[in-house]
Design an enzyme around this catalytic site. Structure first.
Site, PDB file in Angstrom:
ATOM      1  CB  SER A  52      -0.977  -0.054   1.186  1.00  0.00           C
ATOM      2  OG  SER A  52      -2.055   0.836   1.005  1.00  0.00           O
ATOM      3  CG  ASP A 180      -5.182  -2.496   0.787  1.00  0.00           C
ATOM      4  OD1 ASP A 180      -3.949  -2.415   0.648  1.00  0.00           O
ATOM      5  OD2 ASP A 180      -5.790  -2.094   1.799  1.00  0.00           O
TER       6      ASP A 180
END
Length: 288
Positions: A52, A180
């Site tokens: 991320s 993610d």
């Protein structure tokens, strides 16, 4: 300086350093002082992994930018609030009129477009053109499995790593739908643990705050759930098998989207530099 002498003596034949930068939203800007500490010591990681926000910063560092370069870039990028908002609006997938017509999410961001708008120009298009080997952690949505990406086009891989459901559009890459990486592995250090290597993992996940009766808004709640999940996963990983060096670098009181607090985050993270230098010197001495 004793730390620098110890590092210089050990680096000649010492273990390789693997640097792992974790998820954490705006808290992840605290990775930058960690990189500055490595630069000040003259220590170059042999490989970098990120998830991320850690993938965004890790890829830029792997491209050859220094910690100072990244600090300057972050400060310049978030100094002009109107410019940042305009860029984010430009990176949207849909329009607000789409919501009224039932066509989709008007705030959904195209992660690849966002990276093109915010990354330094020095970041290359492919993993193979990076100065340091790098991997980005994503999650295969359909297989419920982590997916470490380390070759081919760089931008879609990092966009997948930061594709928070409901906020950033998933990425279809090599026949997989990716979201993610923090959904499964927000601090991807375990696969890097190996003899002859020191793994320095930087955790910027959010700890619990004091009890409060305030009800979060929809967007805040969505990001908050992601932060809770990341912290819980990291804690379980550390209990199972910690990295060689664990640095907690996040700043208290910072939300996942508080990027306009960039200067305050960087300033408050300065003390972590001494911790990084001390812990790394100790690890290298033990290894030597």
């Amino acid at each position: 300086m004793p730390q620098r002498r110890a590092l210089a003596a050990t680096k000649r034949a010492g273990p390789a350093l693997a640097l792992v930068l974790g998820a954490g939203g705006a808290r992840g800007l605290s990775h930058v002082p960690v990189l500055e500490a490595l630069d000040e010591l003259g220590v170059r990681p042999a490989l970098i992994a990120g998830c991320s926000i850690g993938a965004i910063i890790g890829a830029a560092y792997a491209a050859g930018l220094s910690g100072r370069d990244l600090r300057d870039h972050v400060e310049a990028s978030f100094r002009d609030r109107a410019r940042v908002i305009a860029r984010l609006l430009d990176a949207r997938v849909g329009k607000f009129t789409d919501l009224m017509r039932g066509l989709g999410n008007p705030v959904l961001i195209d992660g690849e477009r966002m990276l093109d708008l915010f990354w330094p120009e020095a970041v290359p298009d492919r993993f193979e053109d990076l100065a340091i080997p790098f991997s980005a952690m994503a999650t295969d949505y359909h297989l419920h499995a982590e997916c470490s990406l380390s070759s081919g086009p760089l931008t879609p891989a990092v966009a997948a790593s930061l594709a928070i459901p409901g906020l950033v559009r998933p990425i279809v890459l090599d026949g997989r739908v990716l979201i993610d990486g923090a959904a499964i592995n927000p601090l991807p250090y375990e696969a890097l643990l190996a003899p002859g290597r020191i793994v320095l993992a930087v955790d910027t996940s959010a700890p619990a705050t004091v009890s409060d009766t305030r009800i979060p808004g929809p967007l805040e709640a969505m990001l908050g759930v992601s932060q809770i999940l990341s912290r819980t996963l990291v804690q379980r990983m550390i209990e199972r098998q910690p990295p060689d060096i664990l640095i907690r670098a996040g700043v208290d009181g910072v939300g996942g989207l508080d990027f306009f607090k960039a200067q305050a985050i960087l300033d408050a993270s300065e003390p972590v530099k001494d911790e990084v230098k001390r812990r790394l010197a100790q690890a290298l001495e033990r290894a030597g």
